[in-house]
Design an enzyme around this catalytic site. Structure first.
Site, PDB file in Angstrom:
ATOM      1  N   ASP A  44       0.912  -1.249  -0.052  1.00  0.00           N
ATOM      2  CA  ASP A  44       0.039   0.051  -0.081  1.00  0.00           C
ATOM      3  C   ASP A  44       0.828   1.321  -0.003  1.00  0.00           C
ATOM      4  OD1 ASP A  44       0.965  -0.220   2.559  1.00  0.00           O
ATOM      5  OD2 ASP A  44      -0.940  -0.011   3.730  1.00  0.00           O
ATOM      6  N   SER A  45       2.028   1.290  -0.688  1.00  0.00           N
ATOM      7  CA  SER A  45       2.952   2.133  -0.706  1.00  0.00           C
ATOM      8  C   SER A  45       3.677   2.190  -2.290  1.00  0.00           C
ATOM      9  CB  SER A  45       4.226   2.035   0.302  1.00  0.00           C
ATOM     10  OG  SER A  45       5.097   3.180   0.293  1.00  0.00           O
TER      11      SER A  45
END
Length: 812
Positions: free
Chosen positions: A745-746
């Site tokens: 999620d980065s």
């Protein structure tokens, strides 16, 4: 590595040879044994062990086996009589040394050792009892795909086939109890004879007996830290590659190019379920594979400036961020009245247990740091790649783990893109500025404020870049090593007004798990709290939960509650519990995260204790309860969604069936957890009785509890993985982006490409979550299980998914 030692670029042949000769060598032990040779005598690693503890250990094994009574021997004991003591010794020492870097408990290490010994014995038995085909079967296993489990399965099935033809006797497979007994006996003998390892007892749960962990003794650890003298032992088996990885085209075709090497083939989907892999063997999962190919096709290099500082800090025992201290915490002397005063005894033992636990954790961090720095040195003159694959939910992972894009702050600070992008004006540099503010910890303000913060920090960044050993301001950052890399980059940009930028710039989600649960239910409160909906400044859900917990503590009014209020509760207190809530947080894990945070405050930041150790458990429990209530008061709609996933999973688990679905990008997810049974193994060695408890899988009965608990986090992970797949592919096709630094999620790339990345990821989430994904998931289950009546999904809230496109802080 000495300062004057010439660093040479590595070829793929070099790395392949390293992975075969210097790695764990799980298969090599069996093949060399089948040929009647002793593996330890043919490797540098084995030769070093022979010069050390192996001779004495071999002698002890020989004497132990000779002293056994044939009439009362277990299966594993009879098996060891057929094996060479030197081979047994080699396997045990190698397996134990591999295990101690992972902080494994006694049961885990014992089973690992016993399994490796049984593998060796099985191959010996095959070659000895089938002279015509035995060695050929063992060598043929080398060509099998799927690694150790596939090779073991090939040998076992071939042996059964040969036995059914009357060409050899049946082989009696060891039970789990045999493996545990064998491993426990040999590990204890190793400790007793060589002093290579020691036990650490850690109290993990109040009211329970301490758990025994196997860790390196001080003498062993000193040897390990002189790493370069015995580097063969501790290089990770899977390393980055000098050549671009093979593109994934099917489950077994892609990643590492193992043709012409002894390396086992790894599948695209990391799972122990071989039936699932066989069922999908020819399947081409187009979008996930294309995304994985782009990620693993990104070339990297080591940042030489950061590496130089890391070498200096490690060599001088400067503790910075992920770089741990080289010194153990000292345990105070036993008090004079230790044996006479029960209260003093109890307090000292509790204090000592805490120090033991922290020291064991620090040792693991030191070993990891040694691997990271050594690998960085090894690769410092080379461009390299990270072959990658997916877990069973579709999440992309680098296969090499010691120095990885997905590693800790030190890893990420040491890595930079091999290809550069021109940053020549402030518009291109705006995301570079944001990256610096984020790494410092100034990430809860507006993007404009982050830009201005970077401008104000410019003079300091230049001083740091000139001499980071003198100006240590960078060590105060949240992510000091990433921040140091940024200082070097930002200083050059501000000095010259332009730069060929190689720094990965990542846009981070605001708790992507809760974002996804909120989007699935169109929950306006959850979407706003996690920055899915547009806001003028970033929302901070961790801070909101902290405020709620603090308010309820004030209302509580008790002595411990007041102590917590005075001590201070902030977003960091609640960050891990909130982060993990959507991934299956339990009251127990919530309490453990609170306890870790408290440990860091007291022992890391050296803050004064707000209460005595006597009431620590009650105090941690109290705070954990208030944090839990604070989370659930904020996340009502996401909790309904999680409960619904669990209800659907329960219906399937009650039928003793697995849970399967296909993600929005076509990735096949298969969740299958089995019941486990608690058992205990007792043995007697060195004059002392000892035992370990263990759990044994029952591969015929589905575990309802594990299936239910795993449903929500696994669905959420499959959706965040699908969003990543689609974003990577679109960024490449629509915007020509070719360098990716993605960690679940980065989402990261070059600074001047972040605008395109930002807009693309928002378009992907709008496209996915504008659909009724809950009803689609239910329909998949209903089609697979028409006999079941699944509940309807939770009702939607009134939030509009399309507003994601206008949300500045959705990913920032």
């Amino acid at each position: 590595m000495t300062p004057n030692e010439e660093i040479k670029a590595l070829t793929q042949e070099d790395l392949n040879q390293d992975m075969v000769d210097l790695g764990v060598g799980r298969y090599r032990n069996r093949v060399e044994s089948a040929k009647g040779r002793e593996a330890e005598s043919e490797t540098k690693y084995g030769q070093r062990l022979i010069r050390g503890g192996l001779p004495a250990f071999t002698k002890a094994i020989d004497e132990m086996v000779a002293g056994w009574d044939n009439r009362n021997s277990a299966l594993w004991q009879l098996s060891l009589r057929d094996m060479k003591p030197s081979v047994i010794g080699f396997i045990v020492i190698k397996a134990v040394l591999d295990s101690i870097t992972l902080k494994k408990n006694m049961a885990s290490v014992s089973h690992f050792v016993g399994s490796r010994v049984e593998d060796q014995h099985r191959c010996d038995f095959l070659v000895r009892n089938n002279e015509a085909k035995g060695e050929g079967i063992v060598l043929g296993a080398q060509k099998r795909r799927g690694g150790l489990s596939s090779q073991r399965r090939h040998i076992k099935s071939s042996m059964r086939n040969e036995a059914s033809k009357g060409l050899m006797p049946d082989y009696d497979d060891w039970r789990r109890r045999d493996k545990l007994s064998c491993g426990l006996t040999l590990v204890e003998l190793l400790r007793h004879v060589t002093g290579l390892v020691e036990y650490v007892y850690i109290l993990e749960k109040a009211g329970k007996k301490p758990t025994r962990y196997v860790t390196a003794s001080k003498s062993t650890f000193d040897w390990i830290e002189n790493y370069n003298d015995s580097k063969e032992l501790f290089e990770p088996f899977w390393l980055p590659t000098a050549d671009a990885p093979l593109p994934w085209r099917s489950i077994w075709e892609g990643g590492y190019d193992t043709a012409g090497t002894a390396l086992p083939k790894l599948p695209f989907i990391k799972t122990s379920n071989m039936d699932f892999l066989r069922d999908n063997e020819t399947r081409h999962v187009e979008t996930p594979m294309e995304a994985c190919n782009l990620i693993q096709g990104t070339p990297w290099v080591v940042n030489p400036k950061v590496l130089g500082v890391a070498q200096w800090a490690w060599g001088n025992n400067v503790e910075i961020g992920a770089l741990p201290s080289k010194e153990d915490e000292v345990i105070p002397d036993v008090p004079n009245d230790f044996h006479d005063d029960e209260e003093v005894n109890r307090k000292w033992r509790r204090m000592a247990a805490g120090i033991y636990s922290r020291n064991a954790s620090t040792k693991s961090k030191r070993l990891l740091t040694s691997k990271i720095i050594y690998t960085a040195e090894k690769l410092s003159a080379s461009r390299f790649f990270y072959p990658s694959h997916c877990d069973f939910r579709g999440r992309v992972y680098n296969i090499s783990s010691s120095l990885s894009v997905m590693g800790n702050d030190l890893c990420r600070g040491l890595l930079q893109f091999a290809r550069s992008e021109r940053v020549a004006n402030d518009n291109d540099a705006k995301w570079l500025a944001v990256a610096g503010a984020n790494a410092w910890g100034n990430d809860k303000v507006t993007l404009a404020e982050r830009w201005h913060w970077a401008q104000k920090f410019t003079e300091r960044a230049m001083r740091i870049a000139r001499d980071p050993r003198q100006d240590l301001t960078w060590t105060k950052a949240d992510k000091p090593w990433v921040f140091l890399a940024w200082c070097f980059e930002w200083a050059e940009y501000k000095t010259h007004g332009k730069i060929n930028s190689t720094l990965p710039v990542n846009l981070d989600a605001s708790n992507n798990g809760l974002q996804i649960l909120s989007m699935l239910t169109r929950d306006p409160y959850g979407m706003k709290a996690t920055n899915v909906l547009p806001t003028d400044s970033p929302e901070d859900i961790y801070g909101v939960v902290a405020e709620n917990a603090l308010a309820s503590l004030k209302a509580d009014g008790g002595d411990l509650a007041r102590a917590w209020v005075n001590f201070g509760i902030d977003r960091r207190t609640c960050k891990r519990p909130v982060m993990c809530y959507s991934y299956g947080l339990t009251p127990y894990s919530n309490r453990a995260y609170i306890n870790e945070w408290y440990d860091e405050q007291i022992h890391g930041k050296k803050r004064e204790k707000p209460f005595s150790d006597d009431v620590r458990y009650q105090a941690i429990q109290l705070l954990a309860t208030h944090v839990w209530q604070g989370i659930e008061s904020v996340l009502e709609k996401p909790k309904q969604c999680m409960d619904w996933f669990q209800a659907c999973a329960k219906l399937i688990a009650d039928q003793n069936k697995a849970l399967s679905w296909v993600s929005p990008t076509g990735f096949p997810v298969h969740q299958e957890y089995y019941k486990v049974h608690n058992q205990q193994v007792n043995t007697y060695i060195s004059g002392k009785a000892t035992c370990v408890k263990f759990r044994e899988d029952d591969d015929t009965l589905i575990s309802r509890r594990r299936m239910v608990n795993g449903a929500s986090p696994n669905v959420v992970h499959s959706l965040d993985a699908a969003a990543l797949h689609e974003t990577v592919v679109r960024c490449n096709k629509e915007h020509g982006i070719y360098d990716f630094s993605f960690i679940h999620d980065s989402y990261g790339t070059h600074a001047n490409k972040c605008d395109q990345l930002s807009s693309t990821l928002r378009e992907v989430f709008v496209d996915f979550f504008s659909r009724d994904l809950l009803s689609e998931w239910r329909s998949q289950l209903q089609e697979q299980h028409p006999e079941l009546d699944f509940p309807v999904p939770p009702e939607f809230g009134d939030a509009e998914i399309k507003q994601i496109k206008e949300s500045t802080y959705f990913f920032a």
